[in-house]
Design an enzyme around this catalytic site. Sequence first.
Site, PDB file in Angstrom:
ATOM      1  N   ASP A  75     -66.113  30.126 -33.183  1.00  0.00           N
ATOM      2  CA  ASP A  75     -65.389  29.935 -31.927  1.00  0.00           C
ATOM      3  C   ASP A  75     -65.552  31.187 -31.075  1.00  0.00           C
ATOM      4  OD1 ASP A  75     -63.940  31.347 -33.849  1.00  0.00           O
ATOM      5  OD2 ASP A  75     -62.267  29.948 -33.864  1.00  0.00           O
ATOM      6  N   GLU A 134     -58.715  27.881 -29.214  1.00  0.00           N
ATOM      7  CA  GLU A 134     -57.285  28.181 -29.099  1.00  0.00           C
ATOM      8  C   GLU A 134     -56.526  27.096 -28.341  1.00  0.00           C
ATOM      9  OE1 GLU A 134     -55.829  30.339 -30.714  1.00  0.00           O
ATOM     10  OE2 GLU A 134     -57.285  31.883 -31.229  1.00  0.00           O
TER      11      GLU A 134
END
Length: 384
Positions: A75, A134
């Site tokens: 990520d 997130e």
Amino acid sequence: MATLTTDELIQIRRDLHRIPELALQEVKTHAYLLNVIQQMDQTHLEIMVPSELPTAIFVRVAGRNPQRTIGYRTDIDALPVEEATGLPFASTHPGKMHACGHDIHMTVALGILSYFSEHQPMDNLVFFFQPAEESENGGKLAYDLGLFSGQWRPDEFYGFHDNPDLPTGVIGCRNGTLFAGTTEVNIDVIGQSGHAAFPQNANDAVVAASALVMQAQTIISRSIDPIQSGVLTFGLMQGGTIRNVIAGSVRLEGTIRGLTQTMIETIDQRLTDICRGIELTYGVTVNLELNQGGYWPVENDPALTTRFIDYMQSNPAVQFQETAPAMTGEDFGFLLAKFPGTMFWLGVEDDSPLHAATFTPHEEAIQAGVDAMTGFLTMRMQEN
């Protein structure tokens, strides 16, 4: 360009740490990553930047005798946190910080990719530099857009998360669930406002909402196996305007956490049933919104994870530790529901927890993570 050295990897991590960006806004991060990747030996590499998800990067490494395609995900987004580390390479973007260690994640991925760009793998490899972990569930976005198709479709998928509670460089993993799945809960209870002295002429939404909260707490204690774990927490309750007016509406916001998707669906259904019961009992309208998106439980594949753990335990260069499930969420769970694979922890040993403004992971973990995964993937490609 030779395989990235430890010093080069640490510098990359620091460069990335300076430019944190929020979900789907990772423009500078994307450009930096792309520049590093393009400096690698391109002989066996193919790069794809999807127009539908423009801050994502896919990199394929062609295998020399492929039996499968192995995926690796990192990520790339950051958090809306004002950094307070005092580091010389602290965030230059006010109110944004890599407080969850995605700068470490990206750097390890680049190290692994760099190694295999110089040492052609046996199998095909697909690296996915994923935006929006997130928030906005970037893994699900990529899947729903059909980006994992054709030569970009992995047969199995791997990824990690850094862990400040583990010693630096330790690999942590477990079979079963590593991370819980999460569901956002929004509830509006709508009654009828009125004068506090004449409750018979109103319908008190506070009373109905309070009953709903109390009944909802029985879901975990009475509908979930006590050997397992689940969470239902309401963190916000808003209603009313003044002490002598009966509230006509109340807003509840909360979160559900569960170790399996089946458990989450059970909690969802029981909460739905309770909301309907509150409507009938109190004569109110209850609007329930459940939003899970891509934040499914990270359920590791039994066969692949057993192989992963066996390798890490038998490798004298690796420190391995079996870990307990965590109630934090991770959107890699959605991809592991679509492709078999394994997520693991990488110890970065820090007194500050993830998401803290003072989070300072130990950079020595980067090379340890690269070495552990290049070794594992090389071994995995030698198997049938």
